[in-house]
Design a protein around this motif. Structure first.
Motif, PDB file in Angstrom:
ATOM      1  N   HIS A 244       1.050  -1.315   0.070  1.00 18.03           N
ATOM      2  CA  HIS A 244       0.051  -0.132   0.091  1.00 18.03           C
ATOM      3  C   HIS A 244       0.852   1.424   0.187  1.00 18.03           C
ATOM      4  N   PRO A 245       1.498   1.547  -1.119  1.00 21.21           N
ATOM      5  CA  PRO A 245       2.218   2.587  -1.108  1.00 21.21           C
ATOM      6  C   PRO A 245       1.461   4.001  -0.783  1.00 21.21           C
ATOM      7  N   GLU A 246      -0.030   4.006  -1.134  1.00 24.06           N
ATOM      8  CA  GLU A 246      -0.677   5.252  -1.627  1.00 24.06           C
ATOM      9  C   GLU A 246      -0.774   5.669   0.623  1.00 24.06           C
ATOM     10  N   GLY A 247      -0.532   4.914   1.788  1.00 25.59           N
ATOM     11  CA  GLY A 247      -0.753   5.461   2.267  1.00 25.59           C
ATOM     12  C   GLY A 247      -1.910   4.221   3.202  1.00 25.59           C
ATOM     13  N   ASP A 248      -2.209   5.495   4.251  1.00 26.47           N
ATOM     14  CA  ASP A 248      -2.912   4.846   4.864  1.00 26.47           C
ATOM     15  C   ASP A 248      -4.411   4.199   5.210  1.00 26.47           C
ATOM     16  N   VAL A 249      -4.880   3.674   6.365  1.00 23.27           N
ATOM     17  CA  VAL A 249      -6.209   2.400   5.576  1.00 23.27           C
ATOM     18  C   VAL A 249      -7.439   3.656   5.318  1.00 23.27           C
ATOM     19  N   LEU A 250      -7.014   4.858   5.987  1.00 15.95           N
ATOM     20  CA  LEU A 250      -8.383   6.170   5.258  1.00 15.95           C
ATOM     21  C   LEU A 250      -8.024   6.055   4.132  1.00 15.95           C
ATOM     22  N   THR A 251      -7.225   6.669   4.021  1.00 17.39           N
ATOM     23  CA  THR A 251      -6.363   7.033   2.783  1.00 17.39           C
ATOM     24  C   THR A 251      -6.478   5.920   1.645  1.00 17.39           C
ATOM     25  N   HIS A 252      -6.451   4.658   1.726  1.00 20.01           N
ATOM     26  CA  HIS A 252      -6.709   3.396   0.735  1.00 20.01           C
ATOM     27  C   HIS A 252      -8.604   3.904   0.392  1.00 20.01           C
ATOM     28  N   THR A 253      -8.653   4.219   1.748  1.00 21.15           N
ATOM     29  CA  THR A 253     -10.333   3.912   1.454  1.00 21.15           C
ATOM     30  C   THR A 253     -10.662   4.912   0.940  1.00 21.15           C
ATOM     31  N   ARG A 356     -11.238  -4.058  -8.066  1.00 18.59           N
ATOM     32  CA  ARG A 356     -10.829  -3.466  -9.098  1.00 18.59           C
ATOM     33  C   ARG A 356     -10.409  -2.030  -8.764  1.00 18.59           C
ATOM     34  N   ILE A 357     -11.095  -1.094  -7.574  1.00 24.42           N
ATOM     35  CA  ILE A 357     -10.634  -0.343  -7.248  1.00 24.42           C
ATOM     36  C   ILE A 357      -9.790  -0.493  -6.183  1.00 24.42           C
ATOM     37  N   ASP A 358      -9.834  -1.795  -5.647  1.00 25.46           N
ATOM     38  CA  ASP A 358      -8.834  -2.090  -4.410  1.00 25.46           C
ATOM     39  C   ASP A 358      -7.474  -1.687  -4.883  1.00 25.46           C
ATOM     40  N   CYS A 359      -7.671  -2.756  -6.150  1.00 24.75           N
ATOM     41  CA  CYS A 359      -6.198  -3.055  -6.890  1.00 24.75           C
ATOM     42  C   CYS A 359      -5.527  -1.597  -7.585  1.00 24.75           C
ATOM     43  N   SER A 361      -6.487   1.846  -6.403  1.00 24.00           N
ATOM     44  CA  SER A 361      -5.994   2.623  -5.164  1.00 24.00           C
ATOM     45  C   SER A 361      -4.351   2.002  -4.359  1.00 24.00           C
ATOM     46  N   SER A 362      -4.032   0.728  -4.715  1.00 21.91           N
ATOM     47  CA  SER A 362      -2.981   0.011  -4.168  1.00 21.91           C
ATOM     48  C   SER A 362      -1.589  -0.180  -5.105  1.00 21.91           C
ATOM     49  N   HIS A 363      -1.523  -1.477  -4.961  1.00 21.80           N
ATOM     50  CA  HIS A 363      -0.803  -2.048  -6.116  1.00 21.80           C
ATOM     51  C   HIS A 363      -0.143  -1.782  -7.863  1.00 21.80           C
ATOM     52  N   GLY A 364      -1.724  -2.144  -7.857  1.00 15.74           N
ATOM     53  CA  GLY A 364      -2.344  -1.739  -8.881  1.00 15.74           C
ATOM     54  C   GLY A 364      -2.301  -3.135 -10.389  1.00 15.74           C
ATOM     55  N   GLU A 365      -2.021  -3.736  -9.467  1.00 12.20           N
ATOM     56  CA  GLU A 365      -2.045  -5.248 -10.395  1.00 12.20           C
ATOM     57  C   GLU A 365      -3.366  -6.111 -10.392  1.00 12.20           C
ATOM     58  N   LEU A 366      -3.929  -6.184 -11.912  1.00  6.99           N
ATOM     59  CA  LEU A 366      -5.101  -6.350 -12.654  1.00  6.99           C
ATOM     60  C   LEU A 366      -5.374  -7.683 -12.599  1.00  6.99           C
ATOM     61  N   ASP A 367      -4.397  -8.459 -12.396  1.00  6.19           N
ATOM     62  CA  ASP A 367      -4.560 -10.197 -12.507  1.00  6.19           C
ATOM     63  C   ASP A 367      -5.666 -11.230 -12.185  1.00  6.19           C
ATOM     64  N   ASN A 368      -6.158 -10.409 -10.880  1.00  2.94           N
ATOM     65  CA  ASN A 368      -6.689 -11.413 -10.729  1.00  2.94           C
ATOM     66  C   ASN A 368      -8.675 -10.943 -11.646  1.00  2.94           C
TER      67      ASN A 368
END
Length: 441
Positions: A244-253, A356-359, A361-368
């Protein structure tokens, strides 16, 4: 004629008929705001100096919905229009409903409304705007401001504090300083509002646009702490930077909320709460970890949904979104039967959208995500949800007594069917007998 044109034409006709009888009649509130902003109004409300009986005399089939307030609903063709008499509200003892009303002129009526941008009138016959509260100026300034004293407006109906945030995040406008200060000062009093009303207003904040800004306002002004403190707890909770390079839990959300496109209320709530279990499960070992956060989050989400009086069906879906969002990590290693069961989850499109948006907003990988999309495209519906080869009646016919083992046996048979190991009824019956034997039954 489009539906929008039909609604506008009917609203114009209501005003024309009232004016033809000598009454003052104007479009009021949100429809005027939307029109001045170049947007299509969602509905049209009409304000008039005609009393109930006079309105009913012109529109005999009008339905009285608020006799105390002088409100009727007029139906023309397939459209409904609320027609209300100009009024001034008396004291609000319960913080929601006025103790009484006094029928007045349009200027006094304007001054009892909530925000300046919602306090204007428009005469569609004369094509004239009547603005007694500075609404046009605030539209130009792009600011949310109460009419008159904000403390008075919010004390009359505390839900207006949430409405201020809803309009601010819908339009991405600031809240005027005194209005904002009043919300912060009165924030704890939102507890006096019914949880159903809070739920509905928060739902609109989440789906009308600007959800990240809305959630941030709710937290910063102290409102969220009153009805959803679990969301406030996400603020500042660190996450492992490698995931989660984007930051804390709230930032991610908040980033996820900003990536939503026309979500349902259930999906938006699922996004808001998907990591609600992280703060109470936070620990640092070899790295930051949130062990069992989906299980804990599921329980917390269910409690929040009950608190806010979501329906059973809505709660079920929101909780499933929270509980299952980590399953996508394992889709490529799942047994065929397990994957197909996952793919046939109710409203799976919401699960897929959240993942999709979980990925993103964090690592960006959409393989799954791509794997599941491909599986849905390549599998026929009957492969994902085949007609059962056998059922409980067949097990009874085998001489077995109904009990907990039935579920285990039928699931084993369905697993084999989903994986292509069993395709015929006789094969399914033989497998069921084998499973019963393995269970000692």
């Amino acid at each position: 004629m489009t539906n929008d044109q039909g609604a506008r034409t009917g609203a114009l006709e209501v005003v024309r008929r009232l004016q033809a009888r000598g009454f003052r009649a104007l479009w009021a509130g949100g429809c005027v705001r939307d029109m001045l902003m170049g947007q299509v109004p969602r509905d049209y409300d009409i304000a008039t100096n005609a009393d109930l009986q006079q309105v009913i005399g012109i529109f005999p089939h009008a339905q009285v919905v608020g006799a105390h307030f002088g409100v009727v609903v007029v139906r023309l063709d397939d459209y409904h229009y609320e027609v209300a008499r100009f009024r001034r509200d008396l004291a609000y003892s319960d913080g929601r409903h006025p103790d009484g009303v006094v029928f007045v002129d349009e200027e006094e009526d304007a001054r009892r409304r909530d925000f300046t941008i919602n306090g204007m009138f428009y005469d569609p016959v004369a094509d004239a705007v009547f603005d007694y509260v500075g609404g046009q100026a605030d539209l130009k300034k792009k600011v949310i401001r109460t009419i008159g004293d904000p403390h008075a407006r919010f004390s009359e109906d505390r839900l207006r504090m949430l409405r201020a945030i809803r309009f601010a995040c819908r339009y991405h406008w600031p809240i005027e300083e005194k209005t904002r200060e009043a919300i912060e000062k009165l924030s704890e009093s939102i507890a006096f509002i019914s949880l159903e009303r809070i739920r509905d207003e928060v739902g609109k904040i989440l789906i009308e646009g600007g959800a990240p800004l809305g959630v941030r306002w709710l937290i910063d002004l102290g409102l969220m702490a009153v009805f959803m403190p679990e969301v406030v707890a996400m603020d500042g909770v660190p996450q492992p930077p490698q995931f989660h390079p984007e930051g804390d839990v709230l930032t991610h959300t908040l980033i996820m909320l900003g990536l939503m496109r026309y979500p349902s209320v259930e999906l938006a709530m699922g996004v808001l709460l998907h990591d609600v279990g992280k703060p109470p499960t936070y620990e640092v070992r070899d790295r930051i970890r949130f062990n069992n956060h989906t299980k804990v989050g599921r329980e917390m989400a269910e409690e929040i949904c009950r608190r806010l009086r979501f329906s059973s069906e809505q709660t079920k879906h929101i909780v499933a979104l929270v509980a299952d969002h980590h399953k996508f990590m394992h889709v490529q290693e799942m047994r065929s039967s397990t994957l197909k069961r996952f793919l046939r989850t109710d409203r799976f499109e919401d699960h897929l959208a959240l993942h999709r948006i979980d990925c993103l907003s964090s690592h960006g990988e959409l393989d799954n995500y791509a794997f599941c999309k491909a599986a849905l495209e390549n599998l026929e519906p009957e492969q994902i949800r085949p007609v059962p080869l056998i059922n409980g009646r067949d097990l009874i016919a085998m001489g077995k007594k109904p009990g907990p083992a039935f579920k285990q046996v039928l699931r084993a048979v369905e697993d084999a069917q989903l994986e292509g190991r069993v395709t015929q009824r006789d094969e399914a019956l033989r497998l069921a007998a084998q499973v019963f034997e393995s269970l000692g039954l």
